[in-house]
Structures are given as C-alpha cells and as structure tokens.
Write an enzyme that holds these catalytic residues in place. Structure first.
Site, PDB file in Angstrom:
ATOM      1  CE  LYS A   1      -7.157  -5.927   6.924  1.00 35.48           C
ATOM      2  NZ  LYS A   1      -8.402  -5.670   6.570  1.00 35.48           N
TER       3      LYS A   1
ATOM      4  CB  ILE B   1      -8.344   1.797   4.362  1.00 39.57           C
ATOM      5  CG1 ILE B   1      -7.767   1.542   3.043  1.00 39.57           C
ATOM      6  CG2 ILE B   1      -9.064   0.671   5.172  1.00 39.57           C
ATOM      7  CD1 ILE B   1      -8.883   1.243   1.789  1.00 39.57           C
TER       8      ILE B   1
ATOM      9  CG  ASN C   1       0.522   2.820  10.636  1.00 41.72           C
ATOM     10  OD1 ASN C   1       0.967   3.923  10.508  1.00 41.72           O
ATOM     11  ND2 ASN C   1      -0.941   2.452  10.258  1.00 41.72           N
TER      12      ASN C   1
ATOM     13  CB  CYS D   1      -1.971   6.191  13.888  1.00 43.14           C
ATOM     14  SG  CYS D   1      -1.684   4.514  13.575  1.00 43.14           S
TER      15      CYS D   1
ATOM     16  CB  ILE E   1       8.145   6.071   3.268  1.00 45.91           C
ATOM     17  CG1 ILE E   1       7.567   5.782   1.681  1.00 45.91           C
ATOM     18  CG2 ILE E   1       9.254   6.814   3.399  1.00 45.91           C
ATOM     19  CD1 ILE E   1       7.284   6.863   0.830  1.00 45.91           C
ATOM     20  CG  ASN E   2       2.254   4.533   6.384  1.00 49.73           C
ATOM     21  OD1 ASN E   2       1.484   4.463   5.532  1.00 49.73           O
ATOM     22  ND2 ASN E   2       2.275   3.917   7.490  1.00 49.73           N
TER      23      ASN E   2
ATOM     24  N   GLY F   1       2.505   3.334  -4.420  1.00 48.86           N
ATOM     25  CA  GLY F   1       2.807   3.013  -5.897  1.00 48.86           C
ATOM     26  C   GLY F   1       3.663   3.389  -6.396  1.00 48.86           C
TER      27      GLY F   1
ATOM     28  N   GLY G   1       7.829   1.293  -0.696  1.00 53.44           N
ATOM     29  CA  GLY G   1       7.233   2.535  -1.298  1.00 53.44           C
ATOM     30  C   GLY G   1       7.717   2.221  -2.913  1.00 53.44           C
ATOM     31  N   GLY G   2       6.449   1.860  -3.701  1.00 55.22           N
ATOM     32  CA  GLY G   2       6.652   1.604  -4.961  1.00 55.22           C
ATOM     33  C   GLY G   2       7.194   0.513  -5.553  1.00 55.22           C
TER      34      GLY G   2
HETATM   35  C1  LIG Z   1      -4.883   0.162   0.501  1.00 54.79           C
HETATM   36  C2  LIG Z   1      -3.752   0.426   1.538  1.00 54.79           C
HETATM   37  C3  LIG Z   1      -3.601   0.203   2.747  1.00 54.79           C
HETATM   38  C4  LIG Z   1      -2.651   0.216   3.783  1.00 54.79           C
HETATM   39  N1  LIG Z   1      -2.624  -0.120   5.259  1.00 54.79           N
HETATM   40  C5  LIG Z   1      -1.706  -0.004   5.838  1.00 54.79           C
HETATM   41  C6  LIG Z   1      -1.879   0.046   7.127  1.00 54.79           C
HETATM   42  O1  LIG Z   1      -2.676  -0.778   7.639  1.00 54.79           O
HETATM   43  N2  LIG Z   1      -0.887   0.167   7.949  1.00 54.79           N
HETATM   44  C7  LIG Z   1       0.409   0.410   7.565  1.00 54.79           C
HETATM   45  O2  LIG Z   1       1.427   0.779   8.275  1.00 54.79           O
HETATM   46  N3  LIG Z   1       0.400   0.848   6.312  1.00 54.79           N
HETATM   47  C8  LIG Z   1      -0.694   0.658   5.542  1.00 54.79           C
HETATM   48  N4  LIG Z   1      -0.528   1.015   4.237  1.00 54.79           N
HETATM   49  C9  LIG Z   1       1.088   1.537   3.561  1.00 54.79           C
HETATM   50  C10 LIG Z   1       1.555   0.352   3.052  1.00 54.79           C
HETATM   51  O3  LIG Z   1       1.859  -0.526   3.944  1.00 54.79           O
HETATM   52  C11 LIG Z   1       2.902   1.114   2.453  1.00 54.79           C
HETATM   53  O4  LIG Z   1       3.663   1.539   3.326  1.00 54.79           O
HETATM   54  C12 LIG Z   1       2.691   2.143   1.264  1.00 54.79           C
HETATM   55  O5  LIG Z   1       1.492   1.872   0.516  1.00 54.79           O
HETATM   56  C13 LIG Z   1       3.731   2.360   0.521  1.00 54.79           C
HETATM   57  O6  LIG Z   1       4.174   1.239  -0.248  1.00 54.79           O
HETATM   58  P1  LIG Z   1       3.932   0.687  -1.789  1.00 54.79           P
HETATM   59  O7  LIG Z   1       4.042   1.861  -2.597  1.00 54.79           O
HETATM   60  O8  LIG Z   1       4.514  -0.261  -2.103  1.00 54.79           O
HETATM   61  O9  LIG Z   1       2.293   0.460  -1.450  1.00 54.79           O
HETATM   62  C14 LIG Z   1      -1.483   0.902   3.216  1.00 54.79           C
HETATM   63  C15 LIG Z   1      -1.424   0.995   1.893  1.00 54.79           C
HETATM   64  C16 LIG Z   1      -2.507   0.967   1.100  1.00 54.79           C
HETATM   65  C17 LIG Z   1      -2.284   1.127  -0.367  1.00 54.79           C
END
Ligand SMILES: Cc1cc2nc3c(=O)[nH]c(=O)nc-3n(C[C@H](O)[C@H](O)[C@H](O)COP(=O)(O)O)c2cc1C
Length: 304
Positions: free
Chosen positions: A46, A72, A128, A131, A192-193, A218, A245-246
């Site tokens: 994280k 968060i 990240n 931010c 992506i984030n 998701g 991403g997803g």
């Molecule tokens: C609960 C949660 C916490 C996350 N915390 C971080 C984080 O601390 N730093 C970061 O770069 N991305 C964070 N993300 C983003 C994920 O790493 C990811 O880039 C994003 O959710 C897209 O991927 P996914 O659809 O597989 O979740 C977070 C995502 C979620 C759902």
C-alpha cells in the site's frame, strides 16, 4: 514443456508477470496464511507517506454495480515503521517487493524514496501519482505532465532504484503525462489508478462516502485501463508497461499482455478471491501451453 513466465521490466526481473496492486493487499503479510507469497510475480505494498496517516473518515468504501468506490485517504503506518517492522518479514518470501510511494508535496515523495533506497530488500518503487497535491488545492499530481515530471524527477534524484510511475486515468490525454514521467526518469509505467466518481444513497439522501468523492475500481474500469495502456504503448513502445484495472481472471490479464503490458496487477478482485493472483499465474501458463506459445513474451503486444 512449461512455458517461460519470466518477464524483464528494465532492471526489474520477475518470475512471472502477476503482481498484487497497491492498497488492495495490505503490505502483503496480512495474506501470508492464505496466499503463498513466494509464488507471486511481485508484491506492491500500500502507498507509504513520510508520517503515519489515519486516512479518511468512514464510510470510505461503497459497492457499485461492477466494482467499488473507495476513498481510503492513504491510511498507512508511515515509511519508517514499514522499514523497521514490515519489510524484513516480507523479504523472507524472496518475492520482489515494490514499494508504493505517496506524497502531498514533491519533497515528501523524494524523502520517502530516499529512506527506502537506504535499506536492503526493496526491488523497485512505484510512484502513486494520484495523490492530492497540497500546493495545488488537492489536484492529483498525475493530471499534469509538469507536476508528474517534477515528482518523478525529484524521486529520480533521491534513489537509484527502478522507478515505476503509476498514472491516473482522470485525464483527457494520458500520452503527454506518460512521456513526462519517462523523460523525468521513470523506468516503467503502470496504469491505471482509480477513476473519480461519486455514489448517492437514495434512502439516506446522502453521499455514500464521507468524503463524497472516491475512486472507482473493479471490472467497470477494465476498458478504461486497456484504452490508456494501448495509447501509451503506441507512444512509448520501448517503455515497460504494467496493466492494472478490473482484472478478475487469467483472461483479463492475458488481454492486457496482448495489448502490450509486460506485467499486470490484481487489485479489487483480491477482495473477492484473495488467491486470484496465483490462479491468474496458472491460467496464463495454461493459455500459453494450450495455444503453443513458449513464453509470455511471445504474446506480448500482438494486438495493436
Ligand atoms: C481499497 C483500495 C485501496 C487502494 N489503495 C491504493 C494505494 O494505496 N496506492 C495506489 O497507488 N493505488 C491504490 N489503489 C488503486 C489500485 O491499486 C488499482 O490501481 C485500482 O484499484 C484499479 O485496479 P483494480 O480495478 O484491479 O482494483 C487502491 C484501490 C482500492 C480499491
């Protein structure tokens, strides 16, 4: 014959292309009893800041039809506690540890990176860039090529570790931002984030998140991630890319690799199925075998 799953992202070498995404797998240790951490391609922690952070007030997570919305607020123990208490135990698994670095100022990114580069056991840093920038009223660093380049350049000066710039999708054109990151010294780009969004509860007539706005993740965001990855890949064909991403299955991961990703990250799907990343590793191996490919590299980027 077992296909070769290993991948090289510049100086960063992985036994397989499947990582867990920042913030969705704690620091990694939280999962050690249910997931064999030694079989993951890499663990992305994280995001860490200079000082510990409590994060935002709850509710800070809301379910959406094809994913979730979260705010968060970078809750974490701070970089020093991570280095002292968590990193030595994580290293025992022999899996590359990619530490996600966060900051509200360019200086904070650099200071966190500098501390992490003084210790053993960190394979790479992932910046990240989603931010909030204190100096710009909370605007994400990653929406501006200049701010992105400033943050990456400051971290580049502070460390020799491989540097992954994690981009925000909340932009019109991601290409200049990816180019800014690479010119400033990023060795790879992950994308992506989360995608900005809000959710409303008609029963309470309130926002579902205390902070109102959050980040969508998701299955809903997969085509957005694939779009941005495809565009960056065309503009920066030499830069290793990490797709996130997803991803909820091996097929999803394979789609990203076909589009040019060197590696992938599993995020929200960890909450549904904590062992998914390992199933994705097996699923990729099976796909390669069934279709007669000897390595992951043989299918990378064949869709363009
Ligand atoms: C609960 C949660 C916490 C996350 N915390 C971080 C984080 O601390 N730093 C970061 O770069 N991305 C964070 N993300 C983003 C994920 O790493 C990811 O880039 C994003 O959710 C897209 O991927 P996914 O659809 O597989 O979740 C977070 C995502 C979620 C759902």
């Amino acid at each position: 014959m077992m296909p070769d799953l290993s991948v090289n992202l510049g100086e960063l070498q992985l036994r397989n292309p499947v990582m867990v995404a920042a913030g969705t797998f704690g620091y990694g240790l939280e999962y050690q009893d249910i997931v064999d951490l030694s079989r993951l391609g890499a663990i992305v922690t994280k995001s860490l800041t200079l000082a510990p952070r409590m994060g935002n007030t709850p509710p800070r997570v809301a379910e959406t039809p094809a994913g979730m919305l979260n705010a968060i607020g970078l809750q974490n123990d701070g970089v020093d506690a991570f280095i002292l208490e968590t990193l030595p135990r994580l290293c025992e698994y022999g899996t590359p540890i990619i530490v996600s670095v966060a900051g509200e100022t360019v200086g904070e990114y650099a200071q966190v990176a500098e501390r992490l580069s003084r210790v053993d056991g960190v394979a790479a840093l992932e910046l990240n860039l989603s931010c909030p920038n204190q100096a710009r009223g909370g605007m994400e660093f990653g929406v501006s090529p200049e701010l992105t380049a400033q943050a990456v350049a400051a971290v580049r000066t502070a460390t020799d570790l491989p540097l992954i710039a994690k981009l925000s999708p909340n932009v019109g054109d991601i290409v200049p931002i990816a180019q800014g990151a690479v010119q400033a010294g990023a060795t790879a780009v992950s994308l992506i984030n989360t995608v900005l969004g809000v959710a409303v509860d008609p029963k309470t007539r309130q926002f579902r998140l205390a902070s109102k706005c959050g980040g969508l993740s998701g299955p809903a965001v997969k085509p957005i991630a694939q779009y941005h990855l495809w565009r960056v890949r065309q503009a920066l064909p030499e830069t290793p890319l990490i797709g996130v991403g997803g991803i909820s299955s091996a097929e999803d991961a394979i789609e990203f690799i076909l589009l040019g990703a060197h590696a992938v990250q599993i995020g929200t799907a960890n909450y549904v199925q904590p062992t998914l990343a390992l199933e994705v590793v097996e699923g990729i191996a099976q796909y390669l075998q069934v279709n007669g490919f000897e390595s992951v590299e043989a299918i990378r980027g064949v869709v363009y």
